[in-house]
Design a protein around this motif. Structure first.
Motif, PDB file in Angstrom:
ATOM      1  N   MET A   1       0.756  -1.195   0.506  1.00 30.42           N
ATOM      2  CA  MET A   1      -0.232  -0.122  -0.048  1.00 30.42           C
ATOM      3  C   MET A   1       1.351   1.211   0.112  1.00 30.42           C
ATOM      4  O   MET A   1       0.646   2.825  -0.987  1.00 30.42           O
ATOM      5  CB  MET A   1      -0.811  -0.046   1.124  1.00 30.42           C
ATOM      6  CG  MET A   1      -2.255  -0.788   1.348  1.00 30.42           C
ATOM      7  SD  MET A   1      -2.767  -1.292   2.101  1.00 30.42           S
ATOM      8  CE  MET A   1      -3.666   0.673   2.364  1.00 30.42           C
ATOM      9  N   LEU A   2       1.661   1.234   1.065  1.00 25.90           N
ATOM     10  CA  LEU A   2       2.787   1.896   0.668  1.00 25.90           C
ATOM     11  C   LEU A   2       3.806   2.351  -0.610  1.00 25.90           C
ATOM     12  O   LEU A   2       3.888   3.590  -0.931  1.00 25.90           O
ATOM     13  CB  LEU A   2       4.062   2.682   1.615  1.00 25.90           C
ATOM     14  CG  LEU A   2       4.022   2.016   2.980  1.00 25.90           C
ATOM     15  CD1 LEU A   2       4.087   1.980   4.196  1.00 25.90           C
ATOM     16  CD2 LEU A   2       2.598   3.891   3.419  1.00 25.90           C
ATOM     17  N   ALA A   3       4.201   1.399  -1.214  1.00 20.87           N
ATOM     18  CA  ALA A   3       4.875   1.755  -2.172  1.00 20.87           C
ATOM     19  C   ALA A   3       4.355   1.666  -3.680  1.00 20.87           C
ATOM     20  O   ALA A   3       4.270   2.238  -4.684  1.00 20.87           O
ATOM     21  CB  ALA A   3       5.435   0.460  -2.659  1.00 20.87           C
ATOM     22  N   TYR A   4       2.593   1.187  -3.697  1.00 17.63           N
ATOM     23  CA  TYR A   4       1.841   1.127  -5.259  1.00 17.63           C
ATOM     24  C   TYR A   4       0.757   2.309  -4.870  1.00 17.63           C
ATOM     25  O   TYR A   4       0.232   2.834  -6.049  1.00 17.63           O
ATOM     26  CB  TYR A   4       1.345  -0.575  -5.490  1.00 17.63           C
ATOM     27  CG  TYR A   4       2.996  -0.459  -5.667  1.00 17.63           C
ATOM     28  CD1 TYR A   4       3.734  -0.812  -6.600  1.00 17.63           C
ATOM     29  CD2 TYR A   4       3.145  -2.017  -5.660  1.00 17.63           C
ATOM     30  CE1 TYR A   4       5.108  -1.659  -7.479  1.00 17.63           C
ATOM     31  CE2 TYR A   4       4.241  -2.436  -5.424  1.00 17.63           C
ATOM     32  CZ  TYR A   4       4.659  -2.369  -6.124  1.00 17.63           C
ATOM     33  OH  TYR A   4       5.949  -3.550  -6.538  1.00 17.63           O
ATOM     34  N   GLY A   5       0.462   2.733  -3.610  1.00 17.52           N
ATOM     35  CA  GLY A   5      -0.302   3.462  -3.341  1.00 17.52           C
ATOM     36  C   GLY A   5      -1.991   2.876  -3.817  1.00 17.52           C
ATOM     37  O   GLY A   5      -2.941   3.752  -3.215  1.00 17.52           O
ATOM     38  N   ILE A   6      -2.750   1.649  -3.697  1.00 16.38           N
ATOM     39  CA  ILE A   6      -3.656   0.926  -3.889  1.00 16.38           C
ATOM     40  C   ILE A   6      -3.929   1.063  -2.673  1.00 16.38           C
ATOM     41  O   ILE A   6      -3.868   0.670  -1.197  1.00 16.38           O
ATOM     42  CB  ILE A   6      -3.046  -0.750  -4.087  1.00 16.38           C
ATOM     43  CG1 ILE A   6      -2.091  -1.637  -3.257  1.00 16.38           C
ATOM     44  CG2 ILE A   6      -2.184  -0.894  -5.990  1.00 16.38           C
ATOM     45  CD1 ILE A   6      -1.785  -2.639  -3.481  1.00 16.38           C
ATOM     46  N   GLY A   7      -5.322   0.900  -2.865  1.00 21.75           N
ATOM     47  CA  GLY A   7      -6.383   1.111  -1.829  1.00 21.75           C
ATOM     48  C   GLY A   7      -6.386  -0.901  -1.072  1.00 21.75           C
ATOM     49  O   GLY A   7      -6.051  -1.592  -1.254  1.00 21.75           O
ATOM     50  N   TYR A  14      -5.758 -10.105  -3.538  1.00 25.02           N
ATOM     51  CA  TYR A  14      -4.461 -10.200  -3.615  1.00 25.02           C
ATOM     52  C   TYR A  14      -3.185 -11.420  -2.666  1.00 25.02           C
ATOM     53  O   TYR A  14      -3.090 -11.952  -2.844  1.00 25.02           O
ATOM     54  CB  TYR A  14      -3.137  -8.613  -3.901  1.00 25.02           C
ATOM     55  CG  TYR A  14      -1.689  -9.232  -4.212  1.00 25.02           C
ATOM     56  CD1 TYR A  14      -1.609  -9.740  -5.100  1.00 25.02           C
ATOM     57  CD2 TYR A  14      -0.818  -8.884  -3.357  1.00 25.02           C
ATOM     58  CE1 TYR A  14       0.351 -10.379  -4.930  1.00 25.02           C
ATOM     59  CE2 TYR A  14       0.652  -9.256  -3.340  1.00 25.02           C
ATOM     60  CZ  TYR A  14       1.449  -9.680  -4.380  1.00 25.02           C
ATOM     61  OH  TYR A  14       2.378  -9.657  -4.223  1.00 25.02           O
ATOM     62  N   LEU A  15      -4.340 -10.412  -0.928  1.00 22.93           N
ATOM     63  CA  LEU A  15      -4.145 -11.341  -0.187  1.00 22.93           C
ATOM     64  C   LEU A  15      -4.138 -12.204   0.675  1.00 22.93           C
ATOM     65  O   LEU A  15      -4.105 -12.649   1.870  1.00 22.93           O
ATOM     66  CB  LEU A  15      -2.806 -10.346   0.797  1.00 22.93           C
ATOM     67  CG  LEU A  15      -1.502 -10.236   0.647  1.00 22.93           C
ATOM     68  CD1 LEU A  15      -1.639  -8.965   1.524  1.00 22.93           C
ATOM     69  CD2 LEU A  15      -0.445 -10.391  -0.033  1.00 22.93           C
ATOM     70  N   ARG A  16      -5.777 -12.091   0.105  1.00 22.13           N
ATOM     71  CA  ARG A  16      -7.276 -12.764   1.699  1.00 22.13           C
ATOM     72  C   ARG A  16      -7.238 -12.359   2.709  1.00 22.13           C
ATOM     73  O   ARG A  16      -7.087 -12.576   3.283  1.00 22.13           O
ATOM     74  CB  ARG A  16      -6.646 -14.394   1.038  1.00 22.13           C
ATOM     75  CG  ARG A  16      -6.381 -14.722  -0.497  1.00 22.13           C
ATOM     76  CD  ARG A  16      -7.886 -14.533  -1.038  1.00 22.13           C
ATOM     77  NE  ARG A  16      -7.675 -15.436  -1.923  1.00 22.13           N
ATOM     78  CZ  ARG A  16      -8.311 -14.134  -3.950  1.00 22.13           C
ATOM     79  NH1 ARG A  16      -8.781 -13.963  -3.054  1.00 22.13           N
ATOM     80  NH2 ARG A  16      -8.029 -15.732  -4.620  1.00 22.13           N
ATOM     81  N   ILE A  17      -6.371 -11.307   2.511  1.00 18.66           N
ATOM     82  CA  ILE A  17      -7.138 -10.072   3.554  1.00 18.66           C
ATOM     83  C   ILE A  17      -8.267  -9.037   3.842  1.00 18.66           C
ATOM     84  O   ILE A  17      -7.890  -8.293   2.712  1.00 18.66           O
ATOM     85  CB  ILE A  17      -5.618  -9.499   4.319  1.00 18.66           C
ATOM     86  CG1 ILE A  17      -4.308 -10.339   4.308  1.00 18.66           C
ATOM     87  CG2 ILE A  17      -6.260  -8.772   5.750  1.00 18.66           C
ATOM     88  CD1 ILE A  17      -3.265 -10.351   4.901  1.00 18.66           C
ATOM     89  N   GLY A  18      -9.160  -9.505   4.396  1.00 21.13           N
ATOM     90  CA  GLY A  18     -10.075  -8.294   4.191  1.00 21.13           C
ATOM     91  C   GLY A  18      -9.408  -6.953   4.426  1.00 21.13           C
ATOM     92  O   GLY A  18      -7.981  -6.993   5.054  1.00 21.13           O
ATOM     93  N   GLU A  19     -10.521  -6.089   4.376  1.00 15.17           N
ATOM     94  CA  GLU A  19     -10.190  -4.522   4.183  1.00 15.17           C
ATOM     95  C   GLU A  19      -9.643  -3.666   5.465  1.00 15.17           C
ATOM     96  O   GLU A  19      -8.896  -3.586   5.307  1.00 15.17           O
ATOM     97  CB  GLU A  19     -10.845  -3.847   3.683  1.00 15.17           C
ATOM     98  CG  GLU A  19     -10.678  -2.734   3.447  1.00 15.17           C
ATOM     99  CD  GLU A  19     -12.011  -1.624   2.703  1.00 15.17           C
ATOM    100  OE1 GLU A  19     -11.757  -0.447   2.397  1.00 15.17           O
ATOM    101  OE2 GLU A  19     -12.960  -2.157   2.180  1.00 15.17           O
TER     102      GLU A  19
END
Length: 164
Positions: A1-7, A14-19
């Motif tokens: 999230m830091l490097a690519y600025g994705i939400g 991608y990681l199967r982790i909830g928001e």
């Protein structure tokens, strides 16, 4: 999230982790970076640091006079969006005379240096340039501190590689 600025919602795919878990992980990560590395990589400069910077910089002693009051402390060069505080010096919008033109030109040059430094952070950490409407001000501050700390760590590592 830091490097690519994705939400955070993208991380779910991608990681199967909830928001909400992703957001909490981000909060904990930036806090850990600040807690563990902040003292070393986000500290006030020491006298040795200042001496080293002055050798490579073009800093001059700071003394100036405003309304018949002499100041010997530093100040912040800002643009018109900042409030009118004593330590904020804004550029002259329509400089008249040679002195005013030179001052405005020098200040605008310094402002460009700051913008370039911020641009370096934006290039390295896309989250810095991404819209910030989904984060509260406290986490934004921590994200910025963590990015600056990690940037300083990278610079130190790159400097060590050049010496070796």
């Amino acid at each position: 999230m830091l490097a690519y600025g994705i939400g955070a919602d993208t991380m779910d795919d991608y990681l199967r982790i909830g928001e909400t878990t992703t957001i909490e992980a981000m909060r904990r990560f930036v806090q850990a970076v600040i807690d563990v590395f902040g003292a070393e990589y986000l500290r006030r400069p020491t006298s040795d640091d200042i001496s080293r910077l002055l050798l490579i910089g073009r800093a001059l002693p700071v003394t100036y006079k405003i309304n018949d009051h002499e100041y010997t402390m530093g100040y912040y060069l800002v643009d018109s969006t900042y409030p009118s505080w004593a330590t904020f010096v804004k550029t002259i919008p329509c400089p008249q005379g040679e002195k005013a033109k030179i001052f405005a030109q020098a200040q605008e040059g310094c402002q460009k240096d700051v913008e370039r430094a911020f641009g370096v952070l934006q290039a390295r950490f896309a989250i810095v340039r991404a819209p910030a409407h989904c984060w509260d001000s406290e986490i934004l501050q921590k994200i910025m501190k963590a990015c600056v700390i990690m940037h300083n760590m990278i610079i130190e590592d790159e400097r060590a590689e050049c010496i070796a």
